[in-house]
Design a protein around this motif. Sequence first.
Motif, mmCIF file in Angstrom:
data_model
loop_
_atom_site.group_PDB
_atom_site.id
_atom_site.type_symbol
_atom_site.label_atom_id
_atom_site.label_comp_id
_atom_site.label_asym_id
_atom_site.label_seq_id
_atom_site.Cartn_x
_atom_site.Cartn_y
_atom_site.Cartn_z
ATOM 1 N N ASP A 412 47.893 25.813 44.572
ATOM 2 C CA ASP A 412 47.992 26.986 43.716
ATOM 3 C C ASP A 412 47.979 28.230 44.600
ATOM 4 O O ASP A 412 47.061 28.422 45.407
ATOM 5 C CB ASP A 412 46.822 27.024 42.727
ATOM 6 C CG ASP A 412 46.999 28.105 41.684
ATOM 7 O OD1 ASP A 412 46.839 29.294 42.036
ATOM 8 O OD2 ASP A 412 47.290 27.785 40.523
ATOM 9 N N LEU A 414 47.289 31.365 44.018
ATOM 10 C CA LEU A 414 46.111 32.205 43.824
ATOM 11 C C LEU A 414 44.893 31.601 44.497
ATOM 12 O O LEU A 414 44.146 32.295 45.204
ATOM 13 C CB LEU A 414 45.852 32.404 42.324
ATOM 14 C CG LEU A 414 44.597 33.204 41.960
ATOM 15 C CD1 LEU A 414 44.656 34.604 42.548
ATOM 16 C CD2 LEU A 414 44.426 33.258 40.445
ATOM 17 N N ALA A 417 45.157 32.050 48.236
ATOM 18 C CA ALA A 417 44.864 33.410 48.674
ATOM 19 C C ALA A 417 43.361 33.675 48.684
ATOM 20 O O ALA A 417 42.830 34.320 49.607
ATOM 21 C CB ALA A 417 45.575 34.410 47.761
ATOM 22 N N ILE A 418 42.639 33.178 47.673
ATOM 23 C CA ILE A 418 41.190 33.386 47.626
ATOM 24 C C ILE A 418 40.509 32.665 48.780
ATOM 25 O O ILE A 418 39.589 33.196 49.424
ATOM 26 C CB ILE A 418 40.640 32.913 46.265
ATOM 27 C CG1 ILE A 418 41.169 33.814 45.135
ATOM 28 C CG2 ILE A 418 39.122 32.907 46.260
ATOM 29 C CD1 ILE A 418 40.760 33.366 43.755
ATOM 30 N N VAL A 442 44.864 41.356 44.290
ATOM 31 C CA VAL A 442 45.363 40.086 43.770
ATOM 32 C C VAL A 442 45.040 39.934 42.294
ATOM 33 O O VAL A 442 45.845 39.434 41.499
ATOM 34 C CB VAL A 442 44.766 38.918 44.595
ATOM 35 C CG1 VAL A 442 45.014 37.591 43.900
ATOM 36 C CG2 VAL A 442 45.376 38.907 45.991
ATOM 37 N N SER A 443 43.851 40.394 41.897
ATOM 38 C CA SER A 443 43.412 40.234 40.502
ATOM 39 C C SER A 443 43.698 41.461 39.659
ATOM 40 O O SER A 443 43.076 41.643 38.610
ATOM 41 C CB SER A 443 41.906 39.929 40.484
ATOM 42 O OG SER A 443 41.182 40.988 41.101
ATOM 43 N N PRO A 446 45.390 40.249 35.706
ATOM 44 C CA PRO A 446 44.922 38.867 35.546
ATOM 45 C C PRO A 446 45.717 38.063 34.525
ATOM 46 O O PRO A 446 45.783 36.843 34.616
ATOM 47 C CB PRO A 446 43.457 39.038 35.115
ATOM 48 C CG PRO A 446 43.408 40.396 34.494
ATOM 49 C CD PRO A 446 44.398 41.225 35.235
ATOM 50 N N ILE A 449 48.393 35.772 36.237
ATOM 51 C CA ILE A 449 48.121 34.741 37.237
ATOM 52 C C ILE A 449 46.896 33.901 36.930
ATOM 53 O O ILE A 449 46.794 32.779 37.408
ATOM 54 C CB ILE A 449 47.959 35.376 38.634
ATOM 55 C CG1 ILE A 449 46.850 36.432 38.604
ATOM 56 C CG2 ILE A 449 49.263 35.973 39.111
ATOM 57 C CD1 ILE A 449 46.559 37.027 39.976
ATOM 58 N N PHE A 450 45.964 34.416 36.141
ATOM 59 C CA PHE A 450 44.745 33.661 35.855
ATOM 60 C C PHE A 450 44.941 32.824 34.591
ATOM 61 O O PHE A 450 45.303 33.365 33.537
ATOM 62 C CB PHE A 450 43.540 34.594 35.676
ATOM 63 C CG PHE A 450 42.965 35.095 36.962
ATOM 64 C CD1 PHE A 450 41.969 34.390 37.608
ATOM 65 C CD2 PHE A 450 43.442 36.268 37.542
ATOM 66 C CE1 PHE A 450 41.434 34.854 38.801
ATOM 67 C CE2 PHE A 450 42.913 36.726 38.725
ATOM 68 C CZ PHE A 450 41.918 36.021 39.360
ATOM 69 N N TYR A 456 38.457 34.621 36.349
ATOM 70 C CA TYR A 456 38.715 36.039 36.625
ATOM 71 C C TYR A 456 37.418 36.838 36.633
ATOM 72 O O TYR A 456 37.187 37.649 37.545
ATOM 73 C CB TYR A 456 39.678 36.585 35.578
ATOM 74 C CG TYR A 456 39.766 38.095 35.578
ATOM 75 C CD1 TYR A 456 40.415 38.779 36.620
ATOM 76 C CD2 TYR A 456 39.189 38.842 34.557
ATOM 77 C CE1 TYR A 456 40.473 40.163 36.627
ATOM 78 C CE2 TYR A 456 39.249 40.226 34.557
ATOM 79 C CZ TYR A 456 39.902 40.887 35.594
ATOM 80 O OH TYR A 456 39.955 42.250 35.609
ATOM 81 N N ALA A 491 38.046 29.174 43.705
ATOM 82 C CA ALA A 491 39.316 28.581 44.127
ATOM 83 C C ALA A 491 39.454 27.142 43.633
ATOM 84 O O ALA A 491 40.539 26.721 43.211
ATOM 85 C CB ALA A 491 39.435 28.633 45.652
ATOM 86 N N ILE A 494 40.313 27.240 39.946
ATOM 87 C CA ILE A 494 41.712 27.626 39.723
ATOM 88 C C ILE A 494 42.649 26.487 40.112
ATOM 89 O O ILE A 494 43.633 26.210 39.423
ATOM 90 C CB ILE A 494 42.031 28.902 40.527
ATOM 91 C CG1 ILE A 494 41.214 30.085 39.987
ATOM 92 C CG2 ILE A 494 43.519 29.216 40.469
ATOM 93 C CD1 ILE A 494 41.357 31.345 40.803
#
Length: 861
Positions: A412, A414, A417-418, A442-443, A446, A449-450, A456, A491, A494
């Motif tokens: 994923d 996202l 990235a985290i 990034v957030s 939301p 992407i969330f 979030y 992470a 997600i």
Amino acid sequence: MDKSDPTIQKALSRLTWPLRLTRLGLIAEHLVRAFWPLWTVGLVVLSALMLGFHETIGVETVWLAALGAIAAAAKSLWYGIRRFRWPSAEDAQVTLDATLPGRPIAALEDTQAIGAGDAASRQVWDAHVARMAERAKAAKAAAPDLKLSQRDPYALRYVALLAFLMAGLFGSLWRASSITEMGLPTGEALAAGPAWEGWIEPPSYTGKPSLYLNDIDRSLIVVPEGSDITLRLYGEVGSLAVGETVSGRNGELPPASEPSQTFRAAQSGRVEITGEGGTGWNITVLEDDTPTIELTGPLERSAGGEFRQPFAAADDYGVVSGRAEIILDLPRVDRRHGLVAEPEPRDTVMLDLPLTISGDRARFDETLIDDLAEHPWAGLPITVQLFAEDAAGQSGETPASETILPARRFFDPLASAIVEQRRDLLWSRTNAPRVAAILRAVSHMPQDIFRSETAYLKLRFAIKRLETAFTYASVSTELQEEIAQALWDIAIDIEEGDLSNALERLRRAQDRLSDAIQNGATDAEIAELMQELREAMQDYMRQLAEQGGEQGDNQQAQNQEMQEITGDQLQEMLDRLQELMEQGRTEEAQALLDQLRQMMENMQVAEGQQGQGQQSAGEQAMEGLAETLRDQQGLSDDSFRDLQEQFNQGGQPQQQPGQQGQQGQEGQQGQQGQPGQGQGQQPGQNGERRLGSNGPGGEQSLAERQQALRDRLAQQQRNLPGSGTPEGDAARDALDRAGRAMEGAEEALRDDDFAEAIDNQSEAIEALREGMRELGEAMAQNQQAGQQGDAANRSDQMGQRDPLGREAGRNGATGTDEELLQSEDVYRRARELLDEIRRRSGDQTRPDAELDYLKRLLDRF
């Protein structure tokens, strides 16, 4: 005492043996108390002699120890003689009498002082004597008191006893007798001439036996390195001497004529005893080889971050321990982005190597398995070195191997990235502002992407803590580790997502496989992802089959045809997809995966169309009532929130503007997508001011929304099936009660009486549920006459039972038609549960995760 009384004579005669045994016990008691120091000293001296301590020290030291032992024994003997007292017969009688109730022995020896001539008094006395004689019959020898805890508070006697037991296990009485040979030579010894003894004891870890030199008639002896050679010379001092070249000793050495000598064989050489009766040996020392260890394969890793490193180790006497050392290879690190800063110092990673348990440790193959996916160095260049150690302390090692520390693969974007920002934060705390800024960027949006609002909110909370730390203070090590762990958990959430739905699991597996195709993956990762895709595909197909089995014959035939399509052909597509990925043909693999994804989407659309095309009037009525029930629950939630706001405004101070903005933003995001709630709602003071966008009429107050729901329910009541049946009439009565409760709630909302409104709304919700249940019963009764046989056959063929073994519900309903509780208990329990959920959701002191969970429960039920 009247000795002529037969009762007394008989009673006393029975006490003969108890008195004797009691006296013997007193003798033992007095002996132990008086002479326990003596036998303690004796046990200690005897233990030392049996263990051969006198053979390891010089003669002078032995004589001094002997004098000390004699002095201690003499003092202990004098102490015992002064303390000991021989117990008399009277002492035994008093001791025995004290163990009996009423001291009957002393009573039997008493004489009547007065009233001896009175017949009545004599009769009383005789009865007393008879009673005492009867008690004396129960006399048993008194146990001696051998406890010495007060006289020996340090338990020295137990220390001596333990030493004696150890000497009995590991020593010998024959060694104790050798003390006599360490004195001045006797006439017989001088006449016999000098003598000697010798032993060679290899190290215990070699497993080699000890050698008695007097029994060896060969001149060449091969011994392991580190063997201890002990020689004893008897006779006149100076008549024999020892010469050796195997120890390599330098500096101050003992005299060659020393009666007792011990040295260690460190090199090959000669040991010789010179003098009358002397001899010599050529000693060959076998060197202890250094352990060897080597890597037998490349470092393997899985998608989850676990790694496997096979290795082989060997040693002539066996490997006793091993370790792996992992060090960051800083020159090979790509110093860009968050890795530009100087890294914080970290200890070398030390991992214990697994050793074979049942096999021979002289040579074995093993695999180091560990998971360092959460380590700050995961995904960075490292050097790995393995070490093996033997019992002698020698160590062997492998050359430093350069590799990448395996990390968990996040497919994923996202989550990836985290995790990258987590690595930068652990790399150096000076990266904290940069990490917070990137995570906030990034957030920023939301909703795009969330997938989870919880993830979030957790991320925003972590960002807030990090920003507060570096703004007002410094980022401590504890906070660094805490936020790093929080980012890792976010992470993982997600990456794995909510996989409770079969279609969601299938889509997630397809997305992960697509990312692996684009970014490259190892064969192990491909196999793992393909297995995940196969399992998700099977679950999804099974779900479609179960849903298809609950429809009519036409839909069942279509599903059987679909199952044929997704059987062998689907398996061939999966095998072909894995083959293309392993061959590196990424474009063809991606095209085939897209084709497979489209096929699954088409199957989902077809399933939905079939279900919608065959809905009956009753099913449409049930769906309408279900929608009304959901909207009524949402309206009840809004009323409850207004009640809380009204209470807070009346009894609590207002919040700061910054806090209001933050809570408003989070509240708005948390309310998106909830049924029955408007996205443009503003907190007000009563039902007329709280607005929503329910319906085409634009914004409405709570009272207007309640009126709209009541009107919708009245319209739905006109088209209800099951008229004239008991179940249908019961459904209509329940819905009438729901309508009246809605009307009462509407009036209460217009009067700002939120408590009364919530009570009426709860009554309406309960009545709606009861009406839906009765309506379902009515529909089942109508269809049972014509479809009972076909439904039973389909149920037997499909084997549809729930996990508890009960028959599945009728008409495609989820669950079972079998009642678990009586009707009143069901709805009473449901009302209690719902009230408890509402109560807890209104407690703002509870954790955010719990409040989020309770909100989702209210949204669903």
